[in-house]
Write an enzyme that holds these catalytic residues in place. Structure first.
Site, mmCIF file in Angstrom:
data_model
loop_
_atom_site.group_PDB
_atom_site.id
_atom_site.type_symbol
_atom_site.label_atom_id
_atom_site.label_comp_id
_atom_site.label_asym_id
_atom_site.label_seq_id
_atom_site.Cartn_x
_atom_site.Cartn_y
_atom_site.Cartn_z
ATOM 1 N N SER A 25 -25.613 -4.590 -10.851
ATOM 2 C CA SER A 25 -26.042 -4.347 -12.227
ATOM 3 C C SER A 25 -24.952 -4.667 -13.240
ATOM 4 O O SER A 25 -23.837 -4.177 -13.135
ATOM 5 C CB SER A 25 -26.407 -2.871 -12.400
ATOM 6 O OG SER A 25 -27.317 -2.482 -11.412
ATOM 7 N N HIS A 78 -33.768 -5.457 -3.596
ATOM 8 C CA HIS A 78 -33.625 -4.067 -3.167
ATOM 9 C C HIS A 78 -34.845 -3.642 -2.352
ATOM 10 O O HIS A 78 -35.955 -4.086 -2.621
ATOM 11 C CB HIS A 78 -33.539 -3.148 -4.386
ATOM 12 C CG HIS A 78 -32.435 -3.497 -5.342
ATOM 13 N ND1 HIS A 78 -32.590 -4.436 -6.329
ATOM 14 C CD2 HIS A 78 -31.160 -3.030 -5.444
ATOM 15 C CE1 HIS A 78 -31.457 -4.533 -7.001
ATOM 16 N NE2 HIS A 78 -30.576 -3.708 -6.491
ATOM 17 N N ALA A 108 -23.442 -0.915 -8.429
ATOM 18 C CA ALA A 108 -23.286 0.273 -9.262
ATOM 19 C C ALA A 108 -23.690 1.455 -8.408
ATOM 20 O O ALA A 108 -24.609 1.345 -7.597
ATOM 21 C CB ALA A 108 -24.197 0.176 -10.477
ATOM 22 N N MET A 206 -28.310 2.188 -4.056
ATOM 23 C CA MET A 206 -29.575 1.738 -3.457
ATOM 24 C C MET A 206 -29.530 0.282 -3.007
ATOM 25 O O MET A 206 -30.554 -0.399 -2.971
ATOM 26 C CB MET A 206 -30.720 1.909 -4.474
ATOM 27 C CG MET A 206 -30.834 3.292 -5.077
ATOM 28 S SD MET A 206 -32.054 3.315 -6.394
ATOM 29 C CE MET A 206 -31.725 4.911 -7.150
ATOM 30 N N ASN A 230 -21.922 6.581 -13.042
ATOM 31 C CA ASN A 230 -22.333 7.928 -13.460
ATOM 32 C C ASN A 230 -21.904 8.900 -12.378
ATOM 33 O O ASN A 230 -21.661 8.492 -11.245
ATOM 34 C CB ASN A 230 -23.872 7.980 -13.606
ATOM 35 C CG ASN A 230 -24.571 7.564 -12.321
ATOM 36 O OD1 ASN A 230 -24.653 6.367 -12.010
ATOM 37 N ND2 ASN A 230 -25.047 8.526 -11.559
ATOM 38 N N HIS A 242 -31.214 5.018 -15.910
ATOM 39 C CA HIS A 242 -30.818 3.626 -15.715
ATOM 40 C C HIS A 242 -30.030 3.125 -16.930
ATOM 41 O O HIS A 242 -29.117 2.310 -16.791
ATOM 42 C CB HIS A 242 -32.066 2.773 -15.484
ATOM 43 C CG HIS A 242 -31.793 1.344 -15.121
ATOM 44 N ND1 HIS A 242 -30.996 0.970 -14.052
ATOM 45 C CD2 HIS A 242 -32.196 0.169 -15.687
ATOM 46 C CE1 HIS A 242 -30.940 -0.353 -13.980
ATOM 47 N NE2 HIS A 242 -31.647 -0.859 -14.969
#
Ligand code: HPA
Length: 267
Positions: A25, A78, A108, A206, A230, A242
């Site tokens: 990301s 994913h 991320a 993920m 985060n 997100h």
């Protein structure tokens, strides 16, 4: 299928990539740093899946970075999109066919280790495959790798040392830790984060695990770097989103890109 995809890609660029990059990301801008790059939309490549998530683009780039021939995935696949693990890792097999011998994966993730803070970069020392599945399930094609691949050094110690020193030379310290790969698409519950910490995870995301498993099966050396976007669920008194993930990825981008660019010629 692998050969067809690779043949199509080779027909679009004379670059013979040695290093593969899978960008998580917010890091797609690395594509802008490619010299003499050729971009191939995923939908053009035979047998390639197409990614569906906002903030993840879908193109393969070939070119050179600091003189090193690279192939770069801008946007990855994913399992939460509905793809099987072998589909998410298919591009890694194609990279191998193109000649790649080392792979840099970035992602991320949420910080499970409470010593971490958002914007930290973490060198992945190992992973927990908690997806409940494995991309190598099914008959093994001996031409691709062995039936029971060794995973005792999934993330190359040699490349980890290089990354550590490169970050140091750039004036910052990489955190290090274990990446837990889950299916998603929900973020975790606080109870799941407590569980993951007990299991030895430092970060949770993920992606990545199926790609790395296929890379190791193929004998590709792997370096993994996580952007802690985060703190994981339940650590702070605030919901996860997100947007927060993308905002932090954006904040760290320059630092992350600088590191990645310096690493490529050394891989
Ligand atoms: N959990 C799972 N995946 C993630 C997270 C998270 O907290 N942050 C970014 N990707």
């Amino acid at each position: 299928m692998i050969q067809e995809a690779a043949a199509y890609i080779s027909s679009k660029s004379s670059v013979q990539p040695e290093v593969g990059l899978i960008l998580g990301s917010g890091l797609g801008v690395l594509a802008d740093l490619i010299e003499d790059g050729v971009s191939i939309p995923y939908e053009e490549i035979p047998h390639f899946p197409v990614s569906t998530v906002e903030g993840h683009e879908g193109e393969l780039l070939l070119g050179t970075i600091k003189g090193r021939p690279v192939v770069m995935m801008k946007g990855r696949f994913h399992m939460y999109e509905g793809y099987g693990p072998e589909v998410t890792a298919f591009p890694v097999r194609v990279m191998k066919e193109l000649g790649v011998s080392s792979l840099l994966v970035t992602n991320a993730a949420g910080g499970v280790n409470t010593e971490f803070e958002p914007s930290d970069l973490m060198l992945i020392t190992d992973h927990l495959n908690l997806t409940g599945t494995n991309p190598l399930i099914g008959p093994n094609d001996a031409a691709l790798g062995v039936r029971f691949p060794d995973m005792s050094e999934a993330y190359s110690l040699r490349l980890r040392k290089i990354a550590k020193n490169t970050a140091k030379a750039r004036g910052f310290k990489l955190k290090k830790g274990v990446y837990a790969g889950l299916l998603g698409p929900t973020y975790e519950t606080p109870a799941e984060i407590v569980m993951l910490r007990v299991l030895g995870a430092d970060a949770v995301g993920m992606s990545t695990v199926s790609e790395v498993i296929v890379a190791r099966h193929a004998g590709i050396e792997v370096l993994g770097i996580t952007c802690i976007t985060n703190m994981a669920s339940g650590i702070l008194d605030q919901p996860l989103s997100h947007d927060e993930v993308m905002e932090t990825a954006e904040l760290v981008r320059e630092k992350f890109l600088g590191l990645v660019v310096d690493l490529i010629p050394q891989m």
